[in-house]
Design a protein around this motif. Sequence first.
Motif: not given
Length: 351
Positions: A94-96, A98, A106-107, A162
Motif C-alpha cells: 500500500d503506497l502512493d 505524493k 502506508a504501513d 515510510g
Amino acid sequence: MSANEQQTSRTHDSAFLKACRREPVPHTPVWFMRQAGRSLPEYLKAREGTAMLESCMRPDLVTEITLQPVRRHKVDAAIYFSDIVVPLKAIGVDLDIKPGVGPVVADPIRTSADLDRLRPLDPDDVKYVTEAIGMLVQELGSTPLIGFAGAPFTLASYLVEGGPSRSHERTKALMYGDPELWADLLDRLADITSAFLKVQIAAGASAVQLFDSWVGALAPDDYRRYVMPASAKVFEAVAGLGVPRIHFGVGTGELLNLMGEAGADVVGVDWRVPLDEAARRVGPGKALQGNLDPAVLFAPREAVEAKAREVLKAARSAEGHVFNLGHGVLPSTDPDALTRLVEFVHSETGA
Ligand SMILES: Cc1c2[nH]c(c1CCC(=O)O)Cc1[nH]c(c(CCC(=O)O)c1C)Cc1[nH]c(c(CCC(=O)O)c1C)Cc1[nH]c(c(C)c1CCC(=O)O)C2
C-alpha cells in the motif's frame, strides 16, 4: 525471434550500446536521467488529471511519455517511464507517490511479520509493462530502450522509513540492529527487482539501470557487508541476457569500485567525482556514465558548454563513456538547454 532477440539486433549498433560495450563510437551517446518528466510541457499536458502511479500502469501514456524526450532532444536512448516503487505496488504494498514529496508507504516494514507483505513478483503482476514495452520498441526502432529498477537498499529505505528520508535513521537502525531481518528484507527485494528487470528485458529493453539513489549514505565497509550481496544477486540474475547493466547512485564517490564489483558493466557517477578519477577508482573493464551537474543547466549557454567540455575531457580516461547528468533533470530546467546540450556533445565528439 523473441522480442528480446529482435530488439537486441535492431539496437546492437547504436552509439549507446557500443559505448556500454566499450567499443569505438561514432559520437558520444547522451541520455538524461529523468529526461521524461516535469521539465517538458508536453509531459505536464499528457499527465493532466492522471496520478503518477496510475499513469505508470497505462501503456498508452507510458509509451507517449517515454517517447517525448527522444522526439524533442534526439537523445541516444529512451528510458522506460515508470518509478522504482511500481513493482512494490504491483505485489500489493500500500503506497502512493505524493506530488512534490515522492513515494509514501502506508504501513512501513519494520518487523519479520511485515516481511510477509513482500511476496515474489510474477510477470502477470505487471502485464502493462510488457504491453507498453512491446509498443515502445516498435516506435523506437534502432533507438535502445533502457529498463530500470530500484536497488534493494534504496527500495528498503522507502519501505522502512515510510517515505523519503534525509538521514535514513530507521533503515540504519534495522540494518545494524537486526542484520538477519535486514538481510532477509534485502534478499526479497533483490528477487522482486530481478523479476521486474527480467520482464523488461524479455519485452525488449536493450539495457537496464539499477538505481541505488540513496546508497551514498553508507560507508564502504557497510555497503560491502549489508548491501552488496543483494545488489550482486540482481546483477547476477540478469547476467547473460545480452543487455548491459548500469549501476547508479548519488554521493557514491567512495563506493564506485564496489558498485562496479557488484556486477555492473557501466558505472554511473554523480558530479562530485571527475570521470578520470572515477575511471581510476572503478578500474578496467567497465564503462562510465555521467556526470554533468544538473544545476549547471541553469547557467548561460557558454558556461554549460565549458562544463560539458570538461566532462568530455575527463571521460577520455574511461574505456567507454555515456554522457549523462550526475543525477536527474531538475523539474524547472529549460528543455531547450537540454536539447542544445545533446547537440553540443554530439558535435564535439564527431557527429
Ligand atoms: C529515488 C527514485 C524515485 N524514482 C526513481 C528514483 C531513482 C532515480 C533518482 O535517483 O532520481 C526512478 C524514476 N522515476 C521516474 C523515472 C522516469 C524515467 C526517466 O528518468 O525519465 C525514473 C527513472 C519518474 C518519476 N517519478 C516521480 C516523478 C514526478 C511525478 C510527477 O510528475 O508528478 C517522475 C516523473 C516521483 C518520484 N519518485 C521518486 C521520487 C524521489 C520522486 C519525485 C518526487 C517529486 O519531486 O514530486 C522515487
